[in-house]
Design a protein around this motif. Sequence first.
Motif, PDB file in Angstrom:
ATOM      1  N   LEU A 167     -30.366 -11.845 -19.441  1.00  0.00           N
ATOM      2  CA  LEU A 167     -29.398 -12.924 -19.621  1.00  0.00           C
ATOM      3  C   LEU A 167     -30.147 -14.248 -19.728  1.00  0.00           C
ATOM      4  O   LEU A 167     -31.073 -14.505 -18.959  1.00  0.00           O
ATOM      5  CB  LEU A 167     -28.415 -12.959 -18.451  1.00  0.00           C
ATOM      6  CG  LEU A 167     -27.588 -11.689 -18.206  1.00  0.00           C
ATOM      7  CD1 LEU A 167     -26.609 -11.904 -17.060  1.00  0.00           C
ATOM      8  CD2 LEU A 167     -26.836 -11.278 -19.462  1.00  0.00           C
ATOM      9  N   ARG A 168     -29.707 -15.097 -20.657  1.00  0.00           N
ATOM     10  CA  ARG A 168     -30.440 -16.348 -20.905  1.00  0.00           C
ATOM     11  C   ARG A 168     -29.628 -17.586 -20.557  1.00  0.00           C
ATOM     12  O   ARG A 168     -30.106 -18.700 -20.731  1.00  0.00           O
ATOM     13  CB  ARG A 168     -30.893 -16.371 -22.366  1.00  0.00           C
ATOM     14  CG  ARG A 168     -31.806 -15.205 -22.715  1.00  0.00           C
ATOM     15  CD  ARG A 168     -32.147 -15.150 -24.184  1.00  0.00           C
ATOM     16  NE  ARG A 168     -32.882 -16.308 -24.617  1.00  0.00           N
ATOM     17  CZ  ARG A 168     -33.237 -16.536 -25.886  1.00  0.00           C
ATOM     18  NH1 ARG A 168     -32.922 -15.648 -26.820  1.00  0.00           N
ATOM     19  NH2 ARG A 168     -33.904 -17.625 -26.201  1.00  0.00           N
ATOM     20  N   THR A 169     -28.399 -17.393 -20.124  1.00  0.00           N
ATOM     21  CA  THR A 169     -27.565 -18.522 -19.714  1.00  0.00           C
ATOM     22  C   THR A 169     -26.764 -18.116 -18.475  1.00  0.00           C
ATOM     23  O   THR A 169     -26.836 -16.970 -18.025  1.00  0.00           O
ATOM     24  CB  THR A 169     -26.573 -18.934 -20.822  1.00  0.00           C
ATOM     25  OG1 THR A 169     -25.549 -17.924 -20.934  1.00  0.00           O
ATOM     26  CG2 THR A 169     -27.265 -19.093 -22.171  1.00  0.00           C
ATOM     27  N   LEU A 170     -25.987 -19.048 -17.945  1.00  0.00           N
ATOM     28  CA  LEU A 170     -25.082 -18.758 -16.839  1.00  0.00           C
ATOM     29  C   LEU A 170     -23.670 -18.491 -17.338  1.00  0.00           C
ATOM     30  O   LEU A 170     -22.733 -18.411 -16.546  1.00  0.00           O
ATOM     31  CB  LEU A 170     -25.068 -19.942 -15.849  1.00  0.00           C
ATOM     32  CG  LEU A 170     -26.404 -20.255 -15.161  1.00  0.00           C
ATOM     33  CD1 LEU A 170     -26.260 -21.484 -14.272  1.00  0.00           C
ATOM     34  CD2 LEU A 170     -26.872 -19.062 -14.340  1.00  0.00           C
ATOM     35  N   SER A 171     -23.517 -18.325 -18.638  1.00  0.00           N
ATOM     36  CA  SER A 171     -22.206 -18.119 -19.242  1.00  0.00           C
ATOM     37  C   SER A 171     -21.576 -16.811 -18.766  1.00  0.00           C
ATOM     38  O   SER A 171     -22.219 -15.753 -18.753  1.00  0.00           O
ATOM     39  CB  SER A 171     -22.327 -18.098 -20.768  1.00  0.00           C
ATOM     40  OG  SER A 171     -21.131 -17.634 -21.365  1.00  0.00           O
ATOM     41  N   LEU A 172     -20.286 -16.887 -18.393  1.00  0.00           N
ATOM     42  CA  LEU A 172     -19.561 -15.674 -18.004  1.00  0.00           C
ATOM     43  C   LEU A 172     -19.324 -14.776 -19.216  1.00  0.00           C
ATOM     44  O   LEU A 172     -19.209 -13.557 -19.076  1.00  0.00           O
ATOM     45  CB  LEU A 172     -18.225 -16.055 -17.355  1.00  0.00           C
ATOM     46  CG  LEU A 172     -18.329 -16.791 -16.010  1.00  0.00           C
ATOM     47  CD1 LEU A 172     -16.937 -17.120 -15.480  1.00  0.00           C
ATOM     48  CD2 LEU A 172     -19.099 -15.962 -14.989  1.00  0.00           C
ATOM     49  N   PHE A 173     -19.239 -15.366 -20.415  1.00  0.00           N
ATOM     50  CA  PHE A 173     -19.102 -14.571 -21.640  1.00  0.00           C
ATOM     51  C   PHE A 173     -20.304 -13.647 -21.793  1.00  0.00           C
ATOM     52  O   PHE A 173     -20.171 -12.462 -22.076  1.00  0.00           O
ATOM     53  CB  PHE A 173     -19.018 -15.482 -22.877  1.00  0.00           C
ATOM     54  CG  PHE A 173     -17.809 -16.360 -22.934  1.00  0.00           C
ATOM     55  CD1 PHE A 173     -16.532 -15.844 -22.784  1.00  0.00           C
ATOM     56  CD2 PHE A 173     -17.938 -17.727 -23.174  1.00  0.00           C
ATOM     57  CE1 PHE A 173     -15.410 -16.647 -22.858  1.00  0.00           C
ATOM     58  CE2 PHE A 173     -16.820 -18.548 -23.250  1.00  0.00           C
ATOM     59  CZ  PHE A 173     -15.560 -18.007 -23.083  1.00  0.00           C
ATOM     60  N   GLU A 174     -21.491 -14.224 -21.599  1.00  0.00           N
ATOM     61  CA  GLU A 174     -22.722 -13.458 -21.766  1.00  0.00           C
ATOM     62  C   GLU A 174     -22.813 -12.340 -20.729  1.00  0.00           C
ATOM     63  O   GLU A 174     -23.137 -11.197 -21.059  1.00  0.00           O
ATOM     64  CB  GLU A 174     -23.935 -14.386 -21.650  1.00  0.00           C
ATOM     65  CG  GLU A 174     -25.260 -13.677 -21.914  1.00  0.00           C
ATOM     66  CD  GLU A 174     -26.455 -14.586 -21.714  1.00  0.00           C
ATOM     67  OE1 GLU A 174     -27.525 -14.277 -22.254  1.00  0.00           O
ATOM     68  OE2 GLU A 174     -26.322 -15.599 -21.001  1.00  0.00           O
ATOM     69  N   LYS A 175     -22.515 -12.662 -19.468  1.00  0.00           N
ATOM     70  CA  LYS A 175     -22.581 -11.656 -18.397  1.00  0.00           C
ATOM     71  C   LYS A 175     -21.599 -10.525 -18.651  1.00  0.00           C
ATOM     72  O   LYS A 175     -21.925  -9.342 -18.500  1.00  0.00           O
ATOM     73  CB  LYS A 175     -22.286 -12.320 -17.053  1.00  0.00           C
ATOM     74  CG  LYS A 175     -22.428 -11.370 -15.866  1.00  0.00           C
ATOM     75  CD  LYS A 175     -22.193 -12.104 -14.553  1.00  0.00           C
ATOM     76  CE  LYS A 175     -22.355 -11.154 -13.374  1.00  0.00           C
ATOM     77  NZ  LYS A 175     -22.134 -11.841 -12.073  1.00  0.00           N
ATOM     78  N   GLN A 176     -20.370 -10.880 -19.063  1.00  0.00           N
ATOM     79  CA  GLN A 176     -19.330  -9.877 -19.328  1.00  0.00           C
ATOM     80  C   GLN A 176     -19.754  -8.905 -20.426  1.00  0.00           C
ATOM     81  O   GLN A 176     -19.710  -7.682 -20.250  1.00  0.00           O
ATOM     82  CB  GLN A 176     -18.038 -10.579 -19.737  1.00  0.00           C
ATOM     83  CG  GLN A 176     -16.933  -9.630 -20.197  1.00  0.00           C
ATOM     84  CD  GLN A 176     -15.832 -10.345 -20.975  1.00  0.00           C
ATOM     85  OE1 GLN A 176     -15.958 -11.526 -21.323  1.00  0.00           O
ATOM     86  NE2 GLN A 176     -14.753  -9.628 -21.263  1.00  0.00           N
ATOM     87  N   MET A 177     -20.189  -9.434 -21.561  1.00  0.00           N
ATOM     88  CA  MET A 177     -20.468  -8.578 -22.715  1.00  0.00           C
ATOM     89  C   MET A 177     -21.789  -7.831 -22.597  1.00  0.00           C
ATOM     90  O   MET A 177     -21.999  -6.841 -23.287  1.00  0.00           O
ATOM     91  CB  MET A 177     -20.440  -9.409 -24.004  1.00  0.00           C
ATOM     92  CG  MET A 177     -19.105 -10.123 -24.249  1.00  0.00           C
ATOM     93  SD  MET A 177     -17.638  -9.126 -23.878  1.00  0.00           S
ATOM     94  CE  MET A 177     -17.789  -7.838 -25.104  1.00  0.00           C
ATOM     95  N   SER A 178     -22.673  -8.282 -21.686  1.00  0.00           N
ATOM     96  CA  SER A 178     -23.921  -7.539 -21.469  1.00  0.00           C
ATOM     97  C   SER A 178     -23.647  -6.175 -20.860  1.00  0.00           C
ATOM     98  O   SER A 178     -24.449  -5.244 -20.970  1.00  0.00           O
ATOM     99  CB  SER A 178     -24.859  -8.336 -20.555  1.00  0.00           C
ATOM    100  OG  SER A 178     -24.351  -8.368 -19.223  1.00  0.00           O
TER     101      SER A 178
END
Length: 310
Positions: A167-178
């Motif tokens: 993960l490269r950001t603190l975005s919840l979008f990124e965490k969810q879709m990972s």
Amino acid sequence: MSFALFIGVNNHLQSRLLGCALLSNESMHTFIWLTKTWLRAMGGKPPNAIITDQDRAMKAAIKESWSKQQFEDKWHEMVEIFQLMEDGWISSLYEESEHWAPVYMKDTFFGGLSTTQRSDINAFFDKYVCKKTTLKQFVEKYKVALLDREEAEKQADFNTWHKQPDLRTLSLFEKQMSMIYTHAIFKEFQVEVLGLSGCHIVEERKDNLVTTFKIFNFEKNKEFIVEYDVSKEETSCLCHLFEYNGYLCRHSLMTLQTVGVFVVPSHYILRRWTKNVRIKQNQRKMKDVCSSKERYDCLYQKAIELLVEG
């Protein structure tokens, strides 16, 4: 002999062979036979879209066309610069532009297959066959090519299930879709998440349940209009990335973030891009099998998966 290929893409963005044929000629009658025979082999279910190669010189005119008017302007500019006003082939291409220019097909899902790096579908067998390959050699090379593709797909499946992407950001979008997308799709989606920092959003107007936003994308130096319907949690962006590739663009993500939605709504998560899509497909196929051969194939595949897991 001409070698015709029907190529699709799996949930790891890897090319998959959907069918192929050796042709004695390239007449219209032969191509009609080819498409009808292939369609019958696919159970009579046609794809949403079929992509074929087009002259690469056209790419300069269509690469960055965001609207139909921009495409028209760039096309006429190209024709004037190269003095092609009387060229019959160029004229016929323009008349058929709705069948090949991306600007006319942004609402059609292509799963990334229309990108320039996939323009040459014949690359599927590049390492295995050449013009001098005999028919006998081809049969053997064909088997090897398919086995290699299967192995690559299984490796991608294993990596997706057993290795967590960075993960490269603190975005919840990124965490969810990972946790939902395969690695290949997640990397494409991650680019859009990272692009959020290069966008500026301004509310344009509000009409009942629909809010219109204007987003300036500094990376592309372009302005995009996004509409958000709060009653349906639906967002619609001028770039049509979701309709075209099947995952949300940075402009839509910024809109969701602005209205207080910090996870991707379920209707924007295409099942075909998820980690477990083939597990569900196998389960469904087990219920629908109609022959002992199909049942054997399904059971064999599930047995292999269990052995690998064990």
